[in-house]
Design an enzyme around this catalytic site. Structure first.
Site, PDB file in Angstrom:
ATOM      1  CE  LYS A  25      -7.481   1.695   3.524  1.00 51.00           C
ATOM      2  NZ  LYS A  25      -6.247   2.253   4.153  1.00 51.00           N
ATOM      3  CD  GLU A  54      -2.645   1.278   2.602  1.00 48.44           C
ATOM      4  OE1 GLU A  54      -3.708   1.904   2.585  1.00 48.44           O
ATOM      5  OE2 GLU A  54      -2.214   0.695   3.632  1.00 48.44           O
ATOM      6  CB  CYS A  89      -4.754  -1.169   4.386  1.00 45.49           C
ATOM      7  SG  CYS A  89      -3.887  -0.959   5.966  1.00 45.49           S
TER       8      CYS A  89
END
Length: 275
Positions: A113, A43, A154
């Site tokens: 995300k 990331e 994440c």
């Protein structure tokens, strides 16, 4: 093909975009020389994990030097590359976006995300991605020559609904480039990856930046691969490292035959309905 060699590129990210791209290039070249089929970056691999840097380093997709570099490398090495994530700018918004390139260097998937990292842990970490970033709204499952993969980034790994939907769409490997910190990492990183793999009887892969003690945000590192039985088959430390991990997708069928969770689900009582 059921066996895949996945390269975990746990690179040290610094406050210099060009140096980060060169480091990623070096690790990709090395991974390709070791005959990996699927290369994964962390990331925010081209950018320090900081709200002000997200703004400074943000790139528009069509003119992105980072995307261009990774695309060329995928074509050169005839390997899939998951470009962890970068700050992507579109109009007046910035997204935390992951890009997947096929063996011809073509972008075949992108994931913004979905769940932004807004936390305030007493005595631990305070961070709010929403100060600068906009969340994505799309599920992303992509067909590769070995099967389907599901994408997350994440904090997305904390939400089992995302993993479940991706698996219902056919994903056999869940990828989550991530950057857990020194508070959440030791407590939850391994637990979450084992949980998502075990819940869905798939492989689950997380690739993080190495710990850079000079940075304002300290990444936990510990890039990880978990099998469908919930076992950790590889986990790195905190330092920069490249690791090639071979997995066998046939393990998924074996585990699902032994414990038929997906067959035993009570869809007459509960189900996830996409809007």
């Amino acid at each position: 093909m059921s066996k895949i060699k996945i390269a975990l590129c746990q690179m040290n990210v610094v406050d210099n975009k060009q140096k980060n791209i060169l480091k990623a290039t070096s690790m990709i070249n090395e991974a390709a020389s070791l005959n990996s089929n699927f290369i994964v970056l962390p990331e925010m691999f081209n950018c320090p994990y900081s709200n002000d840097k997200f703004v400074e380093y943000a790139e528009e997709e069509n003119t992105s030097p980072t995307i261009n570099a990774i695309s060329k490398l995928a074509k050169e090495h005839e390997s899939y590359i998951l470009a962890g994530s970068i700050p992507e700018k579109e109009d007046f918004e910035i997204f935390n976006t992951s890009y997947l390139f096929d063996k011809e260097g073509k972008m075949i998937a992108k994931h913004r995300k979905m769940h932004l990292f807004d936390v305030d842990v007493k005595g631990g970490i305070y961070f709010k991605e929403s100060d600068t970033l906009t969340p994505g709204n799309e599920f992303n499952v992509c067909e590769c020559d070995f099967g389907k993969i599901g994408l997350g980034i994440c904090y997305d790994v904390r939400f089992p609904q995302l993993a479940q939907i991706n698996v219902e769409k056919g994903a056999e490997i869940l990828f989550y480039p991530g950057a857990f910190n020194m508070t959440t990492g030791p407590a939850h990183w391994e637990l979450l990856f084992r949980s998502r793999a075990l819940d869905n009887q798939v492989f689950c892969v997380g690739v993080a930046p190495a710990l850079n003690e000079d940075a304002s945000y300290h990444s936990y590192g510990h890039s990880i691969v978990v099998n469908p039985w919930g076992e950790v088959i590889c986990q790195l430390g905190q330092k920069e490292e490249l690791k090639i991990v071979e997995i066998d997708l046939d393990e998924i069928k074996k585990v699902r035959n032994e414990i038929p969770i997906l067959k035993n689900k009570r869809n007459d009582l509960y189900e996830i309905i996409e809007k």
